[in-house]
Scaffold this active site. Structure first.
Site, PDB file in Angstrom:
ATOM      1  N   GLU A  29     -10.094   5.981   8.123  1.00  0.00           N
ATOM      2  CA  GLU A  29      -8.822   6.615   8.491  1.00  0.00           C
ATOM      3  C   GLU A  29      -9.111   7.844   9.363  1.00  0.00           C
ATOM      4  O   GLU A  29      -8.880   8.984   8.982  1.00  0.00           O
ATOM      5  CB  GLU A  29      -8.038   7.012   7.229  1.00  0.00           C
ATOM      6  CG  GLU A  29      -6.604   7.397   7.508  1.00  0.00           C
ATOM      7  CD  GLU A  29      -5.830   7.741   6.260  1.00  0.00           C
ATOM      8  OE1 GLU A  29      -4.651   8.089   6.391  1.00  0.00           O
ATOM      9  OE2 GLU A  29      -6.387   7.668   5.137  1.00  0.00           O
ATOM     10  N   HIS A  86       0.855  -1.188   0.000  1.00  0.00           N
ATOM     11  CA  HIS A  86       0.000   0.000   0.000  1.00  0.00           C
ATOM     12  C   HIS A  86       0.888   1.234   0.000  1.00  0.00           C
ATOM     13  O   HIS A  86       1.475   1.598   1.021  1.00  0.00           O
ATOM     14  CB  HIS A  86      -0.906  -0.012   1.238  1.00  0.00           C
ATOM     15  CG  HIS A  86      -1.843   1.159   1.347  1.00  0.00           C
ATOM     16  ND1 HIS A  86      -3.197   1.008   1.593  1.00  0.00           N
ATOM     17  CD2 HIS A  86      -1.637   2.498   1.260  1.00  0.00           C
ATOM     18  CE1 HIS A  86      -3.757   2.207   1.662  1.00  0.00           C
ATOM     19  NE2 HIS A  86      -2.830   3.136   1.464  1.00  0.00           N
ATOM     20  N   HIS A  95      -9.506   2.326   1.049  1.00  0.00           N
ATOM     21  CA  HIS A  95      -9.075   3.096   2.215  1.00  0.00           C
ATOM     22  C   HIS A  95     -10.283   3.214   3.152  1.00  0.00           C
ATOM     23  O   HIS A  95     -11.299   3.799   2.779  1.00  0.00           O
ATOM     24  CB  HIS A  95      -8.636   4.505   1.801  1.00  0.00           C
ATOM     25  CG  HIS A  95      -7.307   4.574   1.133  1.00  0.00           C
ATOM     26  ND1 HIS A  95      -6.962   3.798   0.051  1.00  0.00           N
ATOM     27  CD2 HIS A  95      -6.219   5.355   1.398  1.00  0.00           C
ATOM     28  CE1 HIS A  95      -5.722   4.097  -0.319  1.00  0.00           C
ATOM     29  NE2 HIS A  95      -5.254   5.033   0.489  1.00  0.00           N
ATOM     30  N   ASP A 130       2.720   3.287   2.714  1.00  0.00           N
ATOM     31  CA  ASP A 130       1.797   4.385   2.442  1.00  0.00           C
ATOM     32  C   ASP A 130       2.522   5.542   1.754  1.00  0.00           C
ATOM     33  O   ASP A 130       3.286   5.333   0.843  1.00  0.00           O
ATOM     34  CB  ASP A 130       1.085   4.809   3.726  1.00  0.00           C
ATOM     35  CG  ASP A 130      -0.278   5.453   3.481  1.00  0.00           C
ATOM     36  OD1 ASP A 130      -0.789   5.391   2.361  1.00  0.00           O
ATOM     37  OD2 ASP A 130      -0.842   6.006   4.433  1.00  0.00           O
ATOM     38  N   ASN A 131       2.293   6.762   2.197  1.00  0.00           N
ATOM     39  CA  ASN A 131       2.791   7.943   1.487  1.00  0.00           C
ATOM     40  C   ASN A 131       4.276   8.166   1.724  1.00  0.00           C
ATOM     41  O   ASN A 131       4.845   7.705   2.712  1.00  0.00           O
ATOM     42  CB  ASN A 131       2.009   9.185   1.925  1.00  0.00           C
ATOM     43  CG  ASN A 131       0.539   9.055   1.619  1.00  0.00           C
ATOM     44  OD1 ASN A 131      -0.178   8.349   2.318  1.00  0.00           O
ATOM     45  ND2 ASN A 131       0.086   9.713   0.572  1.00  0.00           N
ATOM     46  N   HIS A 158       1.644   5.175  -2.533  1.00  0.00           N
ATOM     47  CA  HIS A 158       1.058   6.172  -3.437  1.00  0.00           C
ATOM     48  C   HIS A 158       2.175   6.767  -4.303  1.00  0.00           C
ATOM     49  O   HIS A 158       2.662   7.873  -4.037  1.00  0.00           O
ATOM     50  CB  HIS A 158       0.358   7.280  -2.645  1.00  0.00           C
ATOM     51  CG  HIS A 158      -0.817   6.825  -1.853  1.00  0.00           C
ATOM     52  ND1 HIS A 158      -2.113   6.911  -2.313  1.00  0.00           N
ATOM     53  CD2 HIS A 158      -0.898   6.250  -0.628  1.00  0.00           C
ATOM     54  CE1 HIS A 158      -2.943   6.422  -1.396  1.00  0.00           C
ATOM     55  NE2 HIS A 158      -2.218   6.013  -0.367  1.00  0.00           N
ATOM     56  N   LYS A 207       1.584  10.358  -5.791  1.00  0.00           N
ATOM     57  CA  LYS A 207       1.639  11.523  -4.912  1.00  0.00           C
ATOM     58  C   LYS A 207       3.052  11.893  -4.491  1.00  0.00           C
ATOM     59  O   LYS A 207       3.313  13.014  -4.057  1.00  0.00           O
ATOM     60  CB  LYS A 207       0.832  11.260  -3.638  1.00  0.00           C
ATOM     61  CG  LYS A 207      -0.681  11.244  -3.771  1.00  0.00           C
ATOM     62  CD  LYS A 207      -1.312  11.111  -2.387  1.00  0.00           C
ATOM     63  CE  LYS A 207      -2.828  11.241  -2.430  1.00  0.00           C
ATOM     64  NZ  LYS A 207      -3.477  10.024  -2.928  1.00  0.00           N
TER      65      LYS A 207
END
Length: 455
Positions: free
Chosen positions: A249, A89, A246, A344-345, A91, A94
């Protein structure tokens, strides 16, 4: 790793013959078949094994002294050897816009606003390719074999971002395996755009997804969530696509039971992944247990993002956060729900830091989520577990698999966690990789491109 050991390993692998690596250690959770018969396993669940390498693959994983005699040998001196890991997971679209996007203030609403403005201003094909490539170069240099990325797929931009992803997936074939899931606010699945987006995703072999909040809103604010779930499940079934969502959250949200019931209603057990699920850990114990049981019945897989959720959740100016933002991993695992840890990010408004390093993410997860004393197979959360959730052939060492692994300058799990392992040695298909994380110089932008002034 010491220069001498690095050189000896490089020379031994370069010879191109069978090679028996002896006196190495690997968590049993990262061995495809578990510890082989006769292999010692310590109190932390780490097995002492030998690896026989042949033609770029692992020919055998054996107890010490149990592999084929006669092959050239190299002792690794008891060091840890791990497979290349899996990030289930992230991104990529981004990533790496810190310094260009507006400041988020470190909050979830601020991150949404800053990302929206950066996306509208800059997310063109070449920009996406450049930043995705940079992110993958980071991941490869840290020993990541496979990634599932979520792609912002808003109307008017879905074709662009999925087209860029298709190009980058082809360019990285054989180096980092890639999957993608569509990411839109959940009310997008109730619009005329929904069918077109589902077709875009199907054309690129992706997954349907979304974030369980309305456009511009917060988690917990979807009055028509069941109708929207029925719509996205119907679109998925018509195209035989899996789902990755998602979910919840936030400190208080309640979409997870709705997702579980929709999964059962549509006969999609085993095909739905839910990321975040932060509010689950804040429920009263009986309610949490009932929700976990429902997730188990629905065959959901859950992915926790500990570093990013600690960064975003419960942040208020001048106030120390009161909770960690992570899902109840111990309770989920005890109930038999598949769980993985992911990154994640990365260096974007949702998380200003990171380097696409799953070993680092796992080290942080151990500390944040108390996955130690004992470790109890927690290493699998970054390898075998995400590989099984996503269907990647990566994340474990086993006979017949590619000889893709990392050799670490650590003799125990506490040593591995104590240091960042920046001197890890990567081996792919039986050859040492000469890789370094790319320089930030590659991300330099012109002054005009690097600033998005507040409106």
């Amino acid at each position: 790793m010491t220069t001498t050991m690095h050189r000896r390993l490089d020379e031994a692998l370069a010879a191109g013959t069978d090679l028996l690596l002896t006196d190495l250690r690997c968590p049993e959770a990262l061995l495809t078949e578990g510890a082989p018969a006769g292999a010692p396993v310590d109190a932390d669940g780490t097995a002492s094994v030998d690896l026989l390498l042949r033609a770029g693959r692992i020919a055998a994983v054996a107890a010490p002294g149990g592999a084929a005699a006669g092959a050239p040998r190299l002792s690794l001196g008891g060091r840890h050897v791990w497979p290349m890991l899996v990030d289930a997971h992230t991104h990529l679209d981004k990533g790496h816009v810190i310094g260009r996007a507006p400041s988020s203030g470190g909050t979830h609403p601020g991150a949404r606003e800053a990302t929206t403005r950066d996306r509208i201003a800059h997310w063109r094909h070449d920009d996406l390719i450049h930043r995705m490539d940079f992110g993958l170069s980071c991941a490869e240099a840290h020993g990541i074999a496979a990634i599932r990325t979520h792609l912002d797929s808003h109307e008017g931009q879905g074709e662009t971002v999925w087209g860029a992803f298709a190009e980058i997936r082809e360019a990285w074939k054989g180096r980092v395996a890639l999957q993608a899931s569509a990411l839109v606010p959940f009310d997008a699945w109730g619009t005329d755009y929904a069918e077109r987006l589902a077709n875009i995703v199907a054309d690129h072999g992706g997954l349907l997804g979304g974030v369980t909040r309305p456009s511009g809103g917060t988690h917990g604010g979807l009055a028509d969530i069941d109708a929207l779930l029925d719509r996205v499940f119907t679109l998925a079934k018509e195209r035989d696509l899996d789902l990755d969502l998602h979910v919840d959250e936030a400190a208080e949200a309640d979409a997870l039971p709705h997702v579980a019931r929709a999964t059962i209603r549509h006969g999609y057990e085993g095909r739905v992944t839910c990321g975040h699920c932060c509010s689950l850990s804040r429920l009263p114990e009986p309610e949490m247990d009932a929700t976990i049981a429902l997730a188990k019945e629905a065959g959901l897989s859950l992915i926790t993002l500990p570093t990013v959720n600690m960064y975003l959740q419960d942040r208020l100016p001048g106030r120390t956060p009161r909770w960690r933002g992570v899902m109840p991993i111990h309770e989920l695992r005890a109930a038999g729900v598949p769980v993985a840890v992911a990154g994640d990010n990365c260096r974007d408004p949702f998380y200003a830091y990171g380097d696409h390093d799953m070993l680092d993410t796992w080290r942080e997860a151990v500390r944040i989520c108390h996955l130690d004393h004992p470790f109890a197979g927690s290493a699998g959360l970054a390898g075998t577990a995400p590989a099984e959730i996503c269907g990647f052939e990566a994340g474990s060492l086993g006979a017949g698999r590619r000889a893709d692994f990392m050799v670490l300058e650590a003799w125990s799990l506490d040593q591995l966690i104590a240091r960042p392992q920046s001197d890890r040695v990567l081996v792919r298909q039986g050859r040492v990789l000469d890789l370094r994380a790319p320089s930030y110089e590659e991300l330099r932008l012109t002054r005009t491109e690097a600033q998005v002034e507040p409106a």
